[in-house]
Design an enzyme around this catalytic site. Structure first.
Site, PDB file in Angstrom:
ATOM      1  CB  THR A 122      -0.862   0.104   1.206  1.00 44.68           C
ATOM      2  OG1 THR A 122      -0.278  -0.033   2.377  1.00 44.68           O
ATOM      3  CG2 THR A 122      -1.869  -1.168   1.079  1.00 44.68           C
ATOM      4  CB  CYS A 131       0.702   1.585  10.572  1.00 47.71           C
ATOM      5  SG  CYS A 131      -0.133   1.436   8.938  1.00 47.71           S
ATOM      6  CB  CYS A 182      -2.173   0.541  12.780  1.00 45.88           C
ATOM      7  SG  CYS A 182      -3.279   1.047  11.575  1.00 45.88           S
ATOM      8  NE  ARG A 210       0.074   7.589   0.057  1.00 49.51           N
ATOM      9  CZ  ARG A 210       0.220   6.712  -0.665  1.00 49.51           C
ATOM     10  NH1 ARG A 210       1.149   6.429  -1.301  1.00 49.51           N
ATOM     11  NH2 ARG A 210      -0.823   5.754  -0.468  1.00 49.51           N
ATOM     12  CB  CYS A 245      -1.452   4.720   8.599  1.00 46.97           C
ATOM     13  SG  CYS A 245      -3.080   4.097   8.901  1.00 46.97           S
ATOM     14  CB  CYS A 269      -2.637   4.403  13.290  1.00 44.00           C
ATOM     15  SG  CYS A 269      -1.173   3.918  12.464  1.00 44.00           S
ATOM     16  CG  ASP A 323      16.350  13.743  49.186  1.00 41.71           C
ATOM     17  OD1 ASP A 323      16.272  14.725  48.965  1.00 41.71           O
ATOM     18  OD2 ASP A 323      15.433  12.944  49.590  1.00 41.71           O
TER      19      ASP A 323
END
Length: 493
Positions: free
Chosen positions: A34, A38, A42, A67, A69, A72, A443
């Site tokens: 695709t 993601c 996702c 690119r 998603c 998500c 401390d």
């Protein structure tokens, strides 16, 4: 440690199949069929294993042509915990890139801050993250642009400028390439944004890895708040921010699954830096599961962790400010330290306007504090010397405190200053420099809690026992402090 997790294919596949949000930001899933990438959690049905490849950064995904998603939104994942738990070149470079150094000073400026050549920095970032400093800064600009496009009604030319792009064309091309939508389509998809002026208020959601216990985190910030600079109001911690191009006011509100962030800036170019500094102050990129799992291996610490898991280390938005405040707080109560700091703020801080509350000033710069008459300081002479030496060194640049500081080297420099003992140096290392393994064995609160739990209470013996807690001793301090009834441990009502 999960360094280089993207190379462990079986672990990545298991995380993706279980949609495990704890791994968001550790690695990214790029889908070959695709062309999208993601986060591990996702919600879409995972593709076939042979169609997945795993990359170490959003920038590497974008550089490889994938690119983001739209479901998500992997570019909005929490940052990798690696960059805040390591002190090497790559981690320091990533902290500086998040702080906007490449956008302001270019790669040569980044390299100069790190003390390496630009070629060395480029080579190490490429080897570990699959992208160089320009690509990493570009991915960050794309995320800033998305926030402004989706949450404001600023004109697109103003968004491009505010996000750090050199031109509107570069902005348009990057948004289309990363999100497969034009800026206008991105805004329409998000609901159009609300028309605001360039000095308007942005409402953002800051993600984190669960669990997150807000009690000591916000309790500490609220209980030690310097009047005029910080306040707790209407369920939110509010403070002023000194930023590269202007200043801002932020309100941070703990929510079950995010931190609500209301941010007002005098210059929108400061958005990326403001978000980065707020995330750092709240330790939002920590990996609480790894921290807590390690601390649970000590049977005397385990009940504290099990009772309230996910404690963070309350840090700062300004390292020099915190160092000054640490000196003001030496051997005095929290209330006295706040009073000392408030006097300096009123006399030497830059005034700001806050229509929503009681914030009146930015914390003074080291340069302005270096000009203070020592005789005007209501503190013992030895602490005056400590104060004036510190601000003088910060002002003239012989002492640098920043996200790029080498933890061990800076601690040694602090210890060489008059009036700086291990407690002051280590609390600065823990809360200002971000060293996750800084420890405070001297401390009083830590020693008292250790004694009550049956842990060794002398500094040497406690340090020896704490070896097993490494590299998370700063988090162990938070769990030990939390056994006390001090206001720092409770979320204000």
């Amino acid at each position: 440690m999960r360094n280089g997790m993207h190379t462990d294919r079986e672990r990545c596949l298991r995380a993706v199949r279980s949609k495990d949000a704890r791994f968001d930001g550790w690695f990214y899933t790029a889908v070959l069929t695709t062309g999208i990438y993601c986060r591990p959690s996702c919600p879409v049905v995972p593709p076939k294993p042979e169609n997945m490849t795993f990359l170490p950064s959003a920038a590497a995904c974008q550089q490889a042509g994938f690119r983001a998603c739209k479901r998500c939104r992997p570019d909005t994942s929490p940052g990798s915990p690696e960059w805040n738990q390591r002190a090497d070149l790559v981690a320091r470079a990533m902290r500086l890139i998040a702080d906007g150094v490449v956008d302001r000073d270019g790669v040569p400026g980044l390299a100069a801050r790190l003390g390496y050549s630009a070629r060395q920095v480029e080579r190490q970032l490429l080897a570990e993250l699959g992208a160089g400093p320009l690509a990493l800064a570009r991915a960050q600009r794309a995320q800033t642009a998305r926030v402004l496009v989706e949450t404001t009604g600023l004109p697109m030319a103003d968004v491009a400028f505010a996000a750090g792009f050199a031109s509107v064309r570069a902005f348009n091309d990057t948004v289309r390439e990363v999100f497969a939508l034009s800026p206008t389509e991105l805004r329409t998809r998000a609901g159009g944004g609300t028309r605001v002026a360039s000095t308007g208020t942005l409402h953002l959601r800051l993600p984190f890895r669960a669990p997150l216990n807000p009690d000591n985190l916000f309790g500490h910030l609220a209980a030690t708040a310097v009047p005029g600079v910080e306040e707790w109001r209407a369920g939110a911690y509010r403070r002023t921010l000194r930023l590269p191009y202007g200043h801002g006011v932020v309100a941070l509100t703990p929510r079950p699954d995010h931190i609500g962030c209301r941010l007002t800036l005098t210059d929108p170019r400061d958005l990326t830096v403001a978000i980065s500094r707020c995330r750092r102050m709240l330790d939002l990129d920590a990996d609480p599961v790894a921290v807590d799992d390690q601390l649970r291996t000590d049977p005397l610490l385990a009940p504290l962790v099990d009772k309230a898991p996910g404690r963070r280390v309350p840090r700062t938005v300004d390292e020099a400010e915190f160092a000054v405040r640490a000196v003001l707080g030496q051997q005095v109560s929290t209330a006295a330290a706040r009073t000392h700091a408030a006097r300096l703020v009123t006399a030497h801080g830059d005034p700001v306007d806050d229509p929503e509350g009681g914030l009146t000033h930015l914390f003074p710069t080291p340069e302005s504090l270096a000009a203070v008459d020592p005789d005007s300081l209501a503190m013992p002479r030895t602490r005056r010397t400590t104060f004036t030496t510190l601000v003088g060194r910060l002002a003239d640049g012989t002492l640098h405190l920043g996200v790029d500081s080498d933890w061990s080297e800076t601690r040694a420099r602090l210890l060489s200053l008059p009036g700086f003992g291990p407690w002051t140096a280590d609390v600065i290392a823990m809360r200002a420099l971000g060293d996750p393994d800084a420890f405070l064995p001297t401390d009083l609160g830590v020693r008292r809690a250790a004694g009550e739990l049956g842990l060794p209470s002398t500094p040497a013996a406690l340090t020896a026992r704490a070896t097993a807690w490494r590299p998370w001793r700063a988090y162990a301090v938070q769990y030990l402090w939390a056994t006390d009834s001090h206001p720092i441990n409770f979320l204000p009502g």
